[in-house]
Design a protein around this motif. Sequence first.
Motif, PDB file in Angstrom:
ATOM      1  N   GLU A 143      -2.006  -2.269 -14.114  1.00  0.00           N
ATOM      2  CA  GLU A 143      -1.064  -1.261 -13.928  1.00  0.00           C
ATOM      3  C   GLU A 143      -1.808  -0.295 -12.766  1.00  0.00           C
ATOM      4  O   GLU A 143      -0.878   0.270 -12.071  1.00  0.00           O
ATOM      5  CB  GLU A 143      -0.898  -0.540 -15.182  1.00  0.00           C
ATOM      6  N   ALA A 144      -2.823  -0.245 -13.021  1.00  0.00           N
ATOM      7  CA  ALA A 144      -3.603   0.724 -12.131  1.00  0.00           C
ATOM      8  C   ALA A 144      -3.503   0.264 -10.622  1.00  0.00           C
ATOM      9  O   ALA A 144      -3.092   0.872  -9.520  1.00  0.00           O
ATOM     10  CB  ALA A 144      -5.009   0.922 -12.166  1.00  0.00           C
ATOM     11  N   VAL A 145      -3.611  -1.114 -10.401  1.00  0.00           N
ATOM     12  CA  VAL A 145      -3.492  -1.679  -9.222  1.00  0.00           C
ATOM     13  C   VAL A 145      -1.835  -1.750  -8.654  1.00  0.00           C
ATOM     14  O   VAL A 145      -1.716  -1.489  -7.531  1.00  0.00           O
ATOM     15  CB  VAL A 145      -3.630  -3.181  -9.012  1.00  0.00           C
ATOM     16  N   TYR A 146      -0.973  -1.781  -9.688  1.00  0.00           N
ATOM     17  CA  TYR A 146       0.572  -1.621  -9.320  1.00  0.00           C
ATOM     18  C   TYR A 146       0.879   0.035  -8.698  1.00  0.00           C
ATOM     19  O   TYR A 146       1.276   0.270  -7.809  1.00  0.00           O
ATOM     20  CB  TYR A 146       1.322  -1.769 -10.574  1.00  0.00           C
ATOM     21  N   THR A 147       0.021   0.950  -9.476  1.00  0.00           N
ATOM     22  CA  THR A 147       0.038   2.065  -9.100  1.00  0.00           C
ATOM     23  C   THR A 147      -0.342   2.494  -7.976  1.00  0.00           C
ATOM     24  O   THR A 147       0.071   3.377  -6.991  1.00  0.00           O
ATOM     25  CB  THR A 147      -0.639   3.070 -10.009  1.00  0.00           C
ATOM     26  N   LEU A 148      -1.305   1.744  -7.286  1.00  0.00           N
ATOM     27  CA  LEU A 148      -1.921   1.614  -5.960  1.00  0.00           C
ATOM     28  C   LEU A 148      -0.860   1.291  -5.016  1.00  0.00           C
ATOM     29  O   LEU A 148      -0.651   1.607  -3.915  1.00  0.00           O
ATOM     30  CB  LEU A 148      -3.323   1.119  -5.878  1.00  0.00           C
ATOM     31  N   TYR A 149      -0.429  -0.242  -5.356  1.00  0.00           N
ATOM     32  CA  TYR A 149       0.414  -0.783  -4.690  1.00  0.00           C
ATOM     33  C   TYR A 149       1.960  -0.161  -4.192  1.00  0.00           C
ATOM     34  O   TYR A 149       2.264  -0.140  -3.049  1.00  0.00           O
ATOM     35  CB  TYR A 149       0.581  -2.052  -5.365  1.00  0.00           C
ATOM     36  N   GLU A 150       2.221   0.680  -5.213  1.00  0.00           N
ATOM     37  CA  GLU A 150       3.446   1.331  -5.095  1.00  0.00           C
ATOM     38  C   GLU A 150       3.232   2.644  -4.649  1.00  0.00           C
ATOM     39  O   GLU A 150       4.008   3.527  -4.171  1.00  0.00           O
ATOM     40  CB  GLU A 150       4.220   1.544  -6.381  1.00  0.00           C
ATOM     41  N   GLY A 151       2.029   2.933  -4.126  1.00  0.00           N
ATOM     42  CA  GLY A 151       1.729   4.155  -3.283  1.00  0.00           C
ATOM     43  C   GLY A 151       1.852   5.579  -4.214  1.00  0.00           C
ATOM     44  O   GLY A 151       1.830   6.546  -3.795  1.00  0.00           O
ATOM     45  N   GLY A 175      -0.569   6.654  -6.164  1.00  0.00           N
ATOM     46  CA  GLY A 175      -1.872   7.314  -6.067  1.00  0.00           C
ATOM     47  C   GLY A 175      -2.750   6.554  -5.135  1.00  0.00           C
ATOM     48  O   GLY A 175      -2.362   5.318  -4.851  1.00  0.00           O
ATOM     49  N   SER A 176      -3.893   7.343  -4.488  1.00  0.00           N
ATOM     50  CA  SER A 176      -4.812   6.474  -3.834  1.00  0.00           C
ATOM     51  C   SER A 176      -5.991   5.858  -4.691  1.00  0.00           C
ATOM     52  O   SER A 176      -6.152   6.135  -6.028  1.00  0.00           O
ATOM     53  CB  SER A 176      -5.628   7.395  -2.902  1.00  0.00           C
ATOM     54  N   VAL A 177      -6.755   5.087  -4.369  1.00  0.00           N
ATOM     55  CA  VAL A 177      -7.996   4.545  -5.063  1.00  0.00           C
ATOM     56  C   VAL A 177      -8.748   5.912  -5.880  1.00  0.00           C
ATOM     57  O   VAL A 177      -8.731   5.628  -7.179  1.00  0.00           O
ATOM     58  CB  VAL A 177      -8.946   3.797  -4.305  1.00  0.00           C
ATOM     59  N   GLU A 178      -9.056   6.703  -5.088  1.00  0.00           N
ATOM     60  CA  GLU A 178      -9.926   7.777  -5.494  1.00  0.00           C
ATOM     61  C   GLU A 178      -8.758   8.729  -6.722  1.00  0.00           C
ATOM     62  O   GLU A 178      -9.198   9.024  -7.893  1.00  0.00           O
ATOM     63  CB  GLU A 178     -10.149   8.660  -4.684  1.00  0.00           C
ATOM     64  N   SER A 179      -7.716   8.969  -6.379  1.00  0.00           N
ATOM     65  CA  SER A 179      -6.788   9.823  -7.319  1.00  0.00           C
ATOM     66  C   SER A 179      -6.714   8.903  -8.522  1.00  0.00           C
ATOM     67  O   SER A 179      -6.791   9.579  -9.645  1.00  0.00           O
ATOM     68  CB  SER A 179      -5.597  10.300  -6.579  1.00  0.00           C
TER      69      SER A 179
END
Length: 291
Positions: free
Chosen positions: A199-207, A209-213
């Motif tokens: 889900e964290a990767v989806y959150t990144l994928y969908e923009g 948040g950034s890796v850091e945020s």
Amino acid sequence: MDIQTIGIVGAGQMGNGIAHVMALAGYDVLLTDVSAEALKAAVETITGNLDRQVGRGKVAEADRDAALARITTTQTLSDLGQSDLVIEAATERETVKQAIFEDLIPHLKPTTILTSNTSSISITRLASRTDRPEKFMGFHFMNPVPVMQLVELIRGIATDKETFAACQAVVAKLGKTAASAEDFPAFIVNRILMPMINEAVYTLYEGVGSVESIDSSLKLGANHPMGPLELADFIGLDTCLAIMNVLHDGLADTKYRPCPLLTKYVEAGWLGRKTQRGFYDYRGDVPVPTR
Ligand code: NAD
């Protein structure tokens, strides 16, 4: 059942850790691997890790020496025949594990308990191909073994009470804590942890948040010691993807669909720390986010 001798198959990162904690707890350890280099590297790693524990005052010098003296390495699988408990910790491939059990079983005592440290393969299916499904179960350590407190104990459909109790007693003697899990895809820890990472990767994928945020949100907002993307890099992105595929295939629910971005990183060979690049780039002095 009195367990004194533990056979460990596979001397990689998990096998050497298991040998370390077993020997320190007073068990005689027979450690085998197909690779002589893996056995040599395992003894070096165990020695280095025990030395570090001595340096920190956690282990006495005499206990370190006694633990090292309790570990015997061998490239001959049949040397494990006299073990009271065998923990298979070889490569995560079902055909490899099955071949090990087939070769080992003719040399075992009828009372020997046979276990696997697999992260994802069905315990019931592995057990069904042995001569002792009632004496077979999952003995799942966490990585790094000397540090992590939990061991998941997984019952196959046929595992008997005595076998489960004997493994619980071993975990207690290690000073670790057992969690009992039924044999369903990815057991407990990875069933919960991997969908969170995905889900964290989806959150990144969908923009969103950034890796850091994303990582700092979970560290500061949920009190996690590591962010989910940092943790994924530590585990290995190929391993994360493999476990998501086991969940997706085994439970047939779209909620376990691996994120396409995770697949893309694996296809690029960006597997996390072990290849120096994943959600972070580890080639410099400090990790730099790759997105
Ligand atoms: P690894 O690649 O570090 O080590 C595997 C070892 O098995 C290698 O040394 C290899 O030479 C040896 N091996 C392969 N075929 C063999 C055979 N036929 N006989 C004897 N040895 C053989 O892998 P690992 O990370 O230590 O994982 C081992 C097992 O532990 C896997 O089932 C994995 O799913 C499980 N596990 C891994 C982790 C983790 O975070 N890495 C965590 C929990 C469980």
